[in-house]
Write an enzyme that holds these catalytic residues in place. Structure first.
Site, PDB file in Angstrom:
ATOM      1  N   GLU A  47       0.700  -1.382  -0.062  1.00 26.89           N
ATOM      2  CA  GLU A  47       0.031  -0.102  -0.176  1.00 26.89           C
ATOM      3  C   GLU A  47       0.880   1.201  -0.030  1.00 26.89           C
ATOM      4  O   GLU A  47       1.689   1.529   0.785  1.00 26.89           O
ATOM      5  CB  GLU A  47      -0.980   0.062   1.306  1.00 26.89           C
ATOM      6  CG  GLU A  47      -2.102  -1.109   1.344  1.00 26.89           C
ATOM      7  CD  GLU A  47      -2.845  -1.049   2.539  1.00 26.89           C
ATOM      8  OE1 GLU A  47      -2.728  -0.078   3.212  1.00 26.89           O
ATOM      9  OE2 GLU A  47      -3.524  -1.949   2.823  1.00 26.89           O
ATOM     10  N   ASP A  58      -5.467   8.602  10.408  1.00 23.96           N
ATOM     11  CA  ASP A  58      -4.203   8.064  10.555  1.00 23.96           C
ATOM     12  C   ASP A  58      -3.635   8.710  12.024  1.00 23.96           C
ATOM     13  O   ASP A  58      -4.053   9.892  12.549  1.00 23.96           O
ATOM     14  CB  ASP A  58      -3.250   8.530   9.704  1.00 23.96           C
ATOM     15  CG  ASP A  58      -3.479   7.903   8.240  1.00 23.96           C
ATOM     16  OD1 ASP A  58      -3.750   7.026   8.247  1.00 23.96           O
ATOM     17  OD2 ASP A  58      -3.537   8.732   7.023  1.00 23.96           O
TER      18      ASP A  58
END
Length: 258
Positions: A47, A58
């Site tokens: 990824e 995140d």
């Protein structure tokens, strides 16, 4: 066949490992080296994060990596150019992971075309509303044989999960918790029950478990309850510290044995 579908079709009994890193961090020109090193070392899928100024899903590790990448000058166009340069050397699936705003600014059709031109097999867009996926993103993605990977969490209803399973292809990203990204030492009883509940649904798509995997306990729990595991924050931290993908991988594999 799309590389993502091929990976899962050819490795039904293997516990897959996918790694995440942010393009442009720690260095602007290191993206290709990281990808080729991970492939050479046996990582099954990669990824590649598209840096964004407001990465709301995140934790601090990946936020810092995105900030570094943006300061280094990484852009979506630069990333596509870097990926296109190594396209013929990359044989494992590449999945871009990024937020909707940069993709919309780039243009959905142009983005999908650039993904194909640069060897990208799928895209994860954490803040993509499902209606927008069905009406705007999916038609373009289908045209270019690009897989849009959707996320589920412990809070996602069974009805929603089955709807996602019905309308997506490739794999389902099974987030281990509803929290932001970041390493965890273990998965508690609630997470283990979540894994068992999803297993019992017998979904059509394979699943990969991510968020919080950083040692042998969390890795084995993920691999026992899905097709494989996705590691992000732990690898990003090690890559940031060492500035060398091989060294970061060595330290990651050591951590996963503990």
């Amino acid at each position: 066949m799309n590389k993502i579908n091929s990976l899962f079709a050819n490795n039904k009994d293997q516990k897959l490992l996918s790694l995440y890193f942010c393009a442009g961090a720690p260095t602007l020109d290191g993206t290709a080296d990281v990808i080729l090193t991970l492939q050479e070392r046996g990582i099954n899928m990669i990824e590649v994060g598209i840096p964004f100024s407001d990465p709301m899903a995140d934790g601090p590790v990946i936020q810092d990596a995105a900030t570094t990448a943006l300061k280094n000058g990484m852009t979506l166009r630069t990333l596509f150019a870097q990926l296109k340069a190594i396209k013929e050397q990359v044989h494992i699936p590449l999945v871009l992971m990024g937020y909707l705003n940069p993709i919309m600014q780039y243009g959905v059709e142009a983005f999908c075309q650039s993904c194909v031109d640069s060897g990208v097999s799928g895209v994860i867009i954490p803040d993509l509303p499902f209606d927008d996926y069905l009406n705007t993103i999916k038609p373009a993605a289908d045209k270019y044989d690009l897989r849009i990977i959707m996320l589920i969490t412990p809070e996602t209803s069974e009805e929603r999960i089955r709807f996602i399973d019905q309308h997506t292809d490739g794999f389902i990203y099974m987030v281990s918790s509803a929290a932001i990204t970041g390493a965890q030492k273990s998965f508690d009883d609630a997470k283990q029950e979540y894994f068992r509940r999803i297993n019992a649904m017998n979904l059509r798509n394979p699943r990969m478990i991510g968020f919080g995997i950083s040692n042998r306990q969390t890795l084995e729990a993920a691999q026992q309850n899905a097709a494989g595991a996705i590691i992000g924050s732990k690898f990003v931290t090690l890559l940031s510290e060492s500035k060398d993908a091989n060294e970061a991988l060595d330290k990651l594999f050591q951590a996963l044995e503990q």
